[in-house]
Scaffold this active site. Structure first.
Site, PDB file in Angstrom:
ATOM      1  N   HIS A 244       6.691   3.098   2.243  1.00 11.11           N
ATOM      2  CA  HIS A 244       5.757   2.135   1.622  1.00 11.11           C
ATOM      3  C   HIS A 244       6.153   2.023   0.149  1.00 11.11           C
ATOM      4  O   HIS A 244       5.493   2.555  -0.733  1.00 11.11           O
ATOM      5  CB  HIS A 244       4.332   2.680   1.762  1.00 11.11           C
ATOM      6  CG  HIS A 244       3.260   1.703   1.400  1.00 11.11           C
ATOM      7  ND1 HIS A 244       2.031   2.085   0.900  1.00 11.11           N
ATOM      8  CD2 HIS A 244       3.211   0.343   1.466  1.00 11.11           C
ATOM      9  CE1 HIS A 244       1.279   1.019   0.683  1.00 11.11           C
ATOM     10  NE2 HIS A 244       1.970  -0.044   1.021  1.00 11.11           N
ATOM     11  N   CYS A 268      -2.649   0.158  -6.430  1.00 14.23           N
ATOM     12  CA  CYS A 268      -2.434   1.158  -7.488  1.00 14.23           C
ATOM     13  C   CYS A 268      -1.283   0.766  -8.408  1.00 14.23           C
ATOM     14  O   CYS A 268      -0.743   1.604  -9.123  1.00 14.23           O
ATOM     15  CB  CYS A 268      -2.168   2.529  -6.888  1.00 14.23           C
ATOM     16  SG  CYS A 268      -3.633   3.265  -6.142  1.00 14.23           S
ATOM     17  N   GLY A 269      -0.873  -0.499  -8.393  1.00 15.42           N
ATOM     18  CA  GLY A 269       0.117  -0.951  -9.375  1.00 15.42           C
ATOM     19  C   GLY A 269       1.525  -1.132  -8.830  1.00 15.42           C
ATOM     20  O   GLY A 269       2.462  -1.343  -9.596  1.00 15.42           O
ATOM     21  N   ARG A 413      -3.710   7.225  -8.011  1.00 16.29           N
ATOM     22  CA  ARG A 413      -4.822   6.949  -8.905  1.00 16.29           C
ATOM     23  C   ARG A 413      -5.445   8.308  -9.202  1.00 16.29           C
ATOM     24  O   ARG A 413      -6.318   8.774  -8.487  1.00 16.29           O
ATOM     25  CB  ARG A 413      -5.809   6.050  -8.149  1.00 16.29           C
ATOM     26  CG  ARG A 413      -6.615   5.095  -8.963  1.00 16.29           C
ATOM     27  CD  ARG A 413      -7.369   4.170  -8.032  1.00 16.29           C
ATOM     28  NE  ARG A 413      -6.728   2.876  -7.960  1.00 16.29           N
ATOM     29  CZ  ARG A 413      -7.037   1.841  -8.745  1.00 16.29           C
ATOM     30  NH1 ARG A 413      -8.006   1.940  -9.630  1.00 16.29           N
ATOM     31  NH2 ARG A 413      -6.399   0.699  -8.632  1.00 16.29           N
TER      32      ARG A 413
HETATM   33  C1  SPV Z   1      -1.477  -2.765   1.402  1.00 14.83           C
HETATM   34  O1  SPV Z   1      -2.716  -2.732   1.510  1.00 14.83           O
HETATM   35  O2  SPV Z   1      -0.794  -1.753   1.193  1.00 14.83           O
HETATM   36  C2  SPV Z   1      -0.783  -4.043   1.486  1.00 14.83           C
HETATM   37  C3  SPV Z   1      -1.472  -5.149   2.092  1.00 14.83           C
HETATM   38  O3  SPV Z   1       0.350  -4.129   1.139  1.00 14.83           O
HETATM   39  S1  SPV Z   1      -1.631  -4.938   3.783  1.00 14.83           S
HETATM   40  O4  SPV Z   1      -0.777  -5.903   4.413  1.00 14.83           O
HETATM   41  O5  SPV Z   1      -3.024  -5.139   4.049  1.00 14.83           O
HETATM   42  O6  SPV Z   1      -1.216  -3.593   4.140  1.00 14.83           O
HETATM   43 MN    MN Z   2       1.214  -2.118   0.994  1.00 13.84          MN
END
Ligand code: SPV
Ligand code: MN
Length: 621
Positions: A244, A268-269, A413
Site C-alpha cells: 500500500h 495520512c498524507g 498518525r
Molecule cells: C484508501 O482508503 O486507502 C484508498 C481509497 O486508497 S480506497 O479505494 O477506498 O481504498
Molecule cells: Mn489507499
C-alpha cells in the site's frame, strides 16, 4: 446461455478471447445475476465513451459545468471502505490471523450468492479487462471485472491500464483475478440502498471477489483494494512484495531523480506527499516491488488516482487543484454541488449554504437522524482522475521494468512518539520499528469511529490476506535479496505538542523531509544517532526549509520537533509488543528482538539525559 444477451459485436469481442476460464467466469456471473444484456468492453475509444455516456444516462453520474467533469454520489452509509462487511472466505482447515475479518467459505459463498442472485435483472452487465501493473511486464497481472454499475466501469477507465488486448493473448492455462460486483437495489437517485446487506467477500482459493450492495469505489472497483488482497497472496507465493505505497520521483541536486516509495494508512498524507510540486508522481496507492537483478524495482499497479479532496486548495496543492478545475475527465464523488460546481471541505473558498450532496438536497444546519450536523461535502469526498492528466506525472509510469527504488518511508498518525522524520539503522530496523510498528489513529476513509489509535502494520493491515507474521517475514527476507536495499525512513506528519496538543508541523513541511531523504540516499548530508533512528541536523534542515519553502526554520522548532520523548517511545514499544504477542501468533522472534534493542537504547539515553532529550545531545553518525 450468454449468446442471447450479447449483441453481434459484443459476441465477436468475447470470442476473440480464447481462454476458457474467461468465458466460464462471465457465464457464471451472468447466470447468477441474470442481467438483460452483457456488454464486453474492448477498451476502444467508442467503448469507453459509451460507458461514460451510460453512467450519465442512467443517472449514476451527473455532468458538471466544466467539460469532462461528472459527479457521483454514494449512500450515506457507503462513504468509505467497510471493514465490517469485508471478509475472507476461509475453507475448513485453513487458518488466518485472528486480526483478519473472516467467515467460513461455504457459509459466506452461500450468503453472498444469495444476495447477488438476480441482482442485475433489467440491467446490463459490463465486462472490463485490465492490466494491473504496466503491460508486457513481469509485473503484469490480468484482471477481469463484471459489474452492473456504469460508474464503477467508468472509474476503471480512469484508474487502470486497458487489458482487453492482454486477454486476447492469454494462453488457455493462464490465470487472472476476477471480480463480480453488483450495486444491488438502487433508489431513484441511483444509489445503493440496502447497506445492511452490503458484503465484500474475498475467495482467495479461486482468486475471486464478490461485492454487493455498495458503490463506494474502495468496495466496488475490485481492482483497487480487493484485487490487492489477492495480489498480496500471489506475491507471498512468488517472493515479491505488493504494498500500500505511493511512488514518487524526488528531484535532487544536479538534475538527478531518486525514487522513493511511501506507505501511509488512508488519509495520512500519502497522496499529498506523492504530489508535491516540483517532484513527479508515479503512483499514489498501490505498488508492486520485485528484486530484479538484486535491485528493488517498483511499478504502480494503477494509472489513475482515487484521491481525497478534503483540504485540496490552490496554495498547498497547485498541481492537483489545477487538474481538478480544468476541462478533462474527472469523476467527483460525495462533494456538494451548486450550479454545476463541486465543493469540498478545505478547498480554500467559501462553500455555498445549500446544494446537492450525498444526502440529497442539503442546506446549512441540516442534521442526520441522530441530530448531528451533516457537512456540506463528506470528509471522504474524492476525485477520480487519470495520472496522465497531471502536469507532474512521472514519465516512467508505463516502464515495464518499473523504477529503481532508493528509499521507502513509513508514516502513521502518531501524535506522541515518533519525530517527523528519521532514518533506520538498517533494513531490518526500518521494517520492524517503522513498518511493523506503524501506529495510527483511524480516519474518515473507513466507515466507523475516527481517532481510535491502532497498529496498522506497514499500512497494509486492512488488506493483508496472509498471516501477518508471514508478511513481516517476507519483508525482512526481501531486503536480503538486494545488493543495496532501499533506505528506510519513518515519517510522522502528525506529531503534537504534549502540553498544548498543537500540531508541531505545517502540512508543507513534508516537502523538506522528502528532500532530506533524497540527500541521505546519496550521502550528501550527515545525521545524528538518536535511539530511535538517524535524525536530521539542524543546519541541513535550515538550508532545506529556506530552499524548498522559503522559510526561516527556527532552532526552537527543530528542538521541539526532534526531541526524543523517551516515555512515549517506551510506551509505544510496549503497545506494539502486546499487539503482536496477543494478536499475531506467527510473529517472527526478530520483531521482539529489534524492539527490545530499541528499548535498551531508549533506557540508556534516559539514564544519561533524562526523559526528553533534545536532538543536539546526540552524536553525529
Ligand atoms: C484508501 O482508503 O486507502 C484508498 C481509497 O486508497 S480506497 O479505494 O477506498 O481504498
Ligand atoms: Mn489507499
Amino acid at each position: 446461455m450468454m449468446r442471447p444477451k450479447l449483441s453481434e459485436n459484443d459476441y465477436r469481442k468475447l470470442c476473440a478471447i480464447t481462454n476458457p476460464k474467461v468465458h466460464q467466469f462471465i457465464a457464471e456471473c451472468a447466470k447468477l445475476c441474470n442481467p438483460d444484456r452483457i456488454f464486453i468492453c474492448n477498451d476502444s475509444p467508442e467503448d469507453l465513451a459509451y460507458i461514460r455516456q451510460k453512467a450519465i444516462e442512467t443517472g449514476e453520474e451527473k455532468p458538471l459545468a466544466i467539460p469532462g467533469h461528472t459527479v457521483h454520489f454514494d449512500g450515506p452509509y457507503d462513504q468509505g471502505r467497510d471493514r465490517e462487511a469485508t471478509k475472507y472466505l476461509v475453507p475448513k482447515g485453513d487458518h488466518l490471523s485472528k486480526a483478519l475479518n473472516q467467515i467460513d467459505r461455504d457459509e459466506g459463498l452461500a450468503e453472498v450468492k444469495s444476495l447477488l442472485k438476480d441482482s442485475m435483472k433489467g440491467r446490463m452487465m459490463i465486462v472490463r479487462f485490465v492490466s494491473l501493473g504496466p503491460l508486457n511486464s513481469i509485473f503484469t497481472i490480468p484482471g477481469l471485472q463484471c459489474t452492473d454499475s456504469w460508474y464503477v466501469a467508468h472509474s476503471v477507465s480512469l484508474l487502470f491500464r486497458p487489458g482487453y488486448k492482454l486477454f486476447c493473448k492469454l494462453g488457455p492455462d493462464e490465470n487472472f483475478l476476477r471480480v463480480l460486483h453488483s450495486a444491488g437495489k438502487l433508489d431513484e437517485s441511483m444509489v445503493s440502498v440496502e447497506h445492511d446487506k452490503k458484503r465484500v467477500y474475498i475467495d482467495y482459493t479461486e482468486d475471486v471477489i464478490y461485492s454487493v450492495n455498495t458503490q463506494y469505489a474502495g468496495n466496488s472497483v475490485g481492482f483497487k483494494k480487493l484485487a490487492f488482497r489477492l495480489a498480496i497472496r500471489k506475491a507471498n507465493r512468488e517472493g515479491w512484495l505488493a504494498e500500500h505505497m505511493m511512488i514518487m520521483g524526488v528531484h535532487g541536486p544536479g538534475g538527478r531523480k531518486t525514487y522513493l516509495a511511501g506507505a501511509f494508512p488512508s488519509a495520512c498524507g500519502k497522496t499529498s506527499t506523492a504530489m508535491l510540486p516540483g517532484e513527479t508522481i508515479l503512483g499514489d496507492d498501490i505498488a508492486y516491488i520485485r528484486a530484479i537483478n538484486s535491485v528493488a524495482r517498483a511499478v504502480n499497479v494503477e494509472c489513475g488516482i482515487f484521491g481525497i479532496l478534503r483540504g485540496i486548495n490552490p496554495k498547498d496543492d497547485p498541481v492537483i487543484f489545477k487538474a481538478l478545475t480544468s476541462p478533462g475527465e474527472v469523476i467527483f464523488s460525495n462533494v456538494l454541488v451548486k450550479n454545476g460546481k463541486p465543493y469540498w471541505l478545505g478547498m480554500g473558498c467559501e462553500v455555498p449554504k445549500d446544494g446537492i450532496n450525498y444526502t440529497g438536497y442539503w442546506w446549512e444546519g441540516k442534521t442526520d437522524e441522530h441530530g448531528n450536523p451533516i457537512p456540506p461535502a463528506h470528509k471522504n469526498a474524492r476525485y477520480t482522475i487519470s495520472l496522465k492528466a497531471l502536469e507532474n506525472c512521472d514519465p516512467e509510469l508505463d516502464n515495464p521494468l518499473g523504477v529503481e527504488l532508493s528509499g521507502i518511508m513509513y508514516g502513521g498518525r502518531d501524535s506522541k512518539a515518533y519525530v517527523p522524520v528519521q532514518q533506520s539503522f538498517n533494513w531490518e530496523h526500518g521494517i520492524i520499528c517503522y513498518g511493523a510498528a506503524l501506529e495510527t489513529e483511524t480516519t474518515f476513509a473507513i466507515v466507523g469511529k475516527e481517532g481510535i489509535p491502532e497498529i496498522n502494520a506497514m499500512s497494509i493491515q486492512d488488506f493483508i490476506s496472509i498471516p501477518l507474521g508471514q508478511n513481516i517475514r517476507n519483508n525482512l527476507a526481501f531486503g536480503k535479496k538486494l545488493k543495496k536495499p532501499p533506505i528506510i525512513f519513518g515519517v510522522n506528519y502528525f506529531l503534537r505538542d504534549l502540553k498544548t496538543g498543537e500540531y508541531l508541523n505545517s502540512p508543507g513541511d513534508k516537502h523538506v523531509w522528502v528532500k532530506w531523504m533524497e540527500l541521505r540516499v546519496h550521502n550528501d548530508v550527515g545525521a545524528l544517532r538518536a535511539p530511535t533512528g538517524l535524525i536530521p541536523k539542524y543546519e541541513d534542515l535550515h538550508v532545506l526549509f529556506k530552499k524548498v519553502l522559503g522559510k526561516e526554520y527556527r532552532k526552537e522548532d527543530y528542538i521541539k520537533q526532534f526531541t526524543i520523548r523517551v516515555p512515549e517511545n517506551l510506551a509505544k514499544i510496549e503497545r506494539v509488543k502486546r499487539f503482536y504477542r496477543e494478536k499475531v501468533s506467527d510473529t517472527p522472534e526478530e520483531l521482539f528482538q529489534i524492539l527490545d534493542q530499541q528499548r535498551e537504547r531508549l533506557l540508556k539515553t534516559r539514564k544519561r539525559f533524562g526523559d526528553y532529550v533534545p536532538p543536539d545531545r546526540f552524536e553525529e553518525e
